[in-house]
Design a protein around this motif. Structure first.
Motif, short mmCIF file in Angstrom:
data_model
loop_
_atom_site.label_atom_id
_atom_site.label_comp_id
_atom_site.label_asym_id
_atom_site.label_seq_id
_atom_site.Cartn_x
_atom_site.Cartn_y
_atom_site.Cartn_z
N ALA A 155 0.87 -1.18 0.00
CA ALA A 155 0.00 0.00 0.00
C ALA A 155 0.90 1.22 0.00
O ALA A 155 2.11 1.11 0.24
N ASP A 156 0.33 2.39 -0.27
CA ASP A 156 1.10 3.62 -0.22
C ASP A 156 1.62 3.81 1.20
O ASP A 156 0.85 4.00 2.15
N GLY A 157 2.94 3.70 1.39
CA GLY A 157 3.54 3.85 2.71
C GLY A 157 3.74 2.55 3.45
O GLY A 157 4.23 2.56 4.59
N ALA A 158 3.38 1.41 2.86
CA ALA A 158 3.49 0.11 3.55
C ALA A 158 4.26 -0.89 2.68
O ALA A 158 3.99 -1.03 1.49
N THR A 159 5.22 -1.58 3.31
CA THR A 159 6.11 -2.50 2.60
C THR A 159 6.25 -3.80 3.38
O THR A 159 6.39 -3.79 4.60
N TRP A 160 6.25 -4.90 2.64
CA TRP A 160 6.45 -6.25 3.20
C TRP A 160 7.83 -6.71 2.79
O TRP A 160 8.11 -6.92 1.61
N LEU A 161 8.72 -6.86 3.76
CA LEU A 161 10.09 -7.32 3.53
C LEU A 161 10.15 -8.80 3.89
O LEU A 161 10.37 -9.17 5.05
N ARG A 162 9.95 -9.64 2.91
CA ARG A 162 9.91 -11.08 3.16
C ARG A 162 11.31 -11.61 3.47
O ARG A 162 12.27 -11.32 2.77
N ALA A 163 11.39 -12.39 4.54
CA ALA A 163 12.64 -13.06 4.96
C ALA A 163 13.75 -12.07 5.30
O ALA A 163 14.91 -12.46 5.39
N TYR A 164 13.41 -10.81 5.53
CA TYR A 164 14.42 -9.78 5.74
C TYR A 164 15.26 -10.04 6.99
O TYR A 164 16.46 -9.75 7.03
N ARG A 194 17.59 -0.43 9.75
CA ARG A 194 17.86 -0.98 8.41
C ARG A 194 16.57 -1.30 7.67
O ARG A 194 16.43 -0.99 6.48
N ALA A 195 15.61 -1.92 8.37
CA ALA A 195 14.35 -2.27 7.73
C ALA A 195 13.55 -1.03 7.34
O ALA A 195 12.96 -0.97 6.26
N ALA A 196 13.53 -0.04 8.23
CA ALA A 196 12.81 1.20 7.92
C ALA A 196 13.41 1.86 6.68
O ALA A 196 12.67 2.33 5.79
N ALA A 197 14.73 1.89 6.59
CA ALA A 197 15.39 2.50 5.43
C ALA A 197 15.07 1.72 4.15
O ALA A 197 14.85 2.33 3.09
N GLY A 257 10.95 -14.32 10.12
CA GLY A 257 11.92 -13.48 9.42
C GLY A 257 11.30 -12.38 8.59
O GLY A 257 12.01 -11.49 8.11
N ASP A 258 9.98 -12.41 8.40
CA ASP A 258 9.31 -11.35 7.65
C ASP A 258 9.23 -10.07 8.48
O ASP A 258 9.06 -10.12 9.71
N VAL A 259 9.33 -8.94 7.79
CA VAL A 259 9.21 -7.62 8.43
C VAL A 259 8.19 -6.81 7.64
O VAL A 259 8.24 -6.79 6.40
N VAL A 260 7.28 -6.16 8.34
CA VAL A 260 6.33 -5.25 7.71
C VAL A 260 6.58 -3.85 8.26
O VAL A 260 6.71 -3.67 9.48
N VAL A 261 6.67 -2.89 7.35
CA VAL A 261 6.92 -1.49 7.73
C VAL A 261 5.79 -0.64 7.17
O VAL A 261 5.45 -0.77 5.98
N TRP A 262 5.17 0.19 8.01
CA TRP A 262 4.15 1.10 7.48
C TRP A 262 4.26 2.45 8.16
O TRP A 262 4.56 2.57 9.34
N GLY A 263 4.05 3.49 7.36
CA GLY A 263 4.12 4.87 7.84
C GLY A 263 3.54 5.80 6.80
O GLY A 263 2.89 5.36 5.85
N GLY A 264 3.79 7.10 6.96
CA GLY A 264 3.25 8.06 6.01
C GLY A 264 1.74 7.93 5.89
O GLY A 264 1.02 7.91 6.89
N PRO A 265 1.21 7.80 4.66
CA PRO A 265 -0.24 7.70 4.48
C PRO A 265 -0.84 6.42 5.05
O PRO A 265 -2.06 6.33 5.22
N ALA A 266 0.00 5.43 5.36
CA ALA A 266 -0.49 4.17 5.92
C ALA A 266 -0.36 4.11 7.43
O ALA A 266 -0.77 3.12 8.05
#
Length: 215
Positions: free
Chosen positions: A18-27, A104-107, A175-184
């Motif tokens: 989504a806008d502002g949301a990212t799924w980092l699989r196995a990160y 690191r994940a946020a970046a 090991g998955d990481v989900v990051v959301w911010g901004g509009p999400a």
């Protein structure tokens, strides 16, 4: 025994959900064992506990915290505070491996210079769940949420701006990481009921490490 016990190593991939949301699989997969060890060190000082909501409901998820601030709930409400209410002592220091992973994940998700001051550690056992909610007790809403999954797989529910919006159902593996911010940043989210299983690192449970800039 389930297939999760001997899950094959996965290659890290990035998926924008989504806008502002990212799924980092196995990160965080390469760091998983060290992260579990760090959780054990934190919870030796601040043991897991099942907190009570303002309405008197005992949460099915067991929680602890580390960092300058810890998230708590009781009959007085939801809030962050500097002392563990069980010990009346400051929460344990956030482990260096936690801070490094969060930054690191946020970046990787496009949020640079993220420096969390609060880390909520959730332990899910079979039958535990987290209802849809917003993370809105933080003062600085310009900072993202970074959420790390370890152990048993779980279905993460990533909803919309309203509680009634139909959520995206995401099967999060260890090991998955989900990051959301901004509009999400204020989207509703939760975790469906955890199923029975066994994982090589965590046995019959799942850990979730959530980093926030709360103060």
């Amino acid at each position: 025994m389930t297939g999760d016990l001997f899950a094959a190593l996965r290659a890290p991939t990035i998926e924008h959900i989504a806008d502002g949301a990212t799924w980092l699989r196995a990160y965080a997969e390469d760091d998983a064992a060290a992260l579990i060890e760090a959780i054990a060190q934190v919870t030796a000082q601040a043991p897991f506990r099942q907190m009570q909501t303002p309405g008197g409901y005992t949460m099915s998820v067991a929680m602890s915290n580390c960092g300058e601030l810890g998230w708590v709930t009781d009959r007085r409400g939801y809030r962050y505070q500097r002392e563990d209410p069980l010990s009346q002592q400051p929460w344990p220091e956030m482990p260096a491996i936690f801070l490094a992973l969060a930054e690191r994940a946020a970046a990787a998700a496009g949020f640079h210079n993220f420096l969390p001051d609060a880390c909520l550690i959730n332990r899910y056992t079979p039958g535990a769940r987290m209802s849809l909610h917003q993370d809105k007790n933080e003062r600085d809403m310009s900072q993202p949420i970074v959420s790390v999954s370890l152990g048993l797989p779980a279905t993460f529910l990533f909803g919309g701006a309203g509680r009634a919006d139909k959520p995206l159902r995401m099967r999060l593996e260890s090991g998955d990481v989900v990051v959301w911010g901004g509009p999400a940043r204020l989207r509703f989210h939760g975790v469906d009921t955890l199923a029975q299983g066994a994982h090589a690192l965590t046995g019959d449970c799942r850990y979730n490490i959530t980093f926030r800039k709360a103060g």
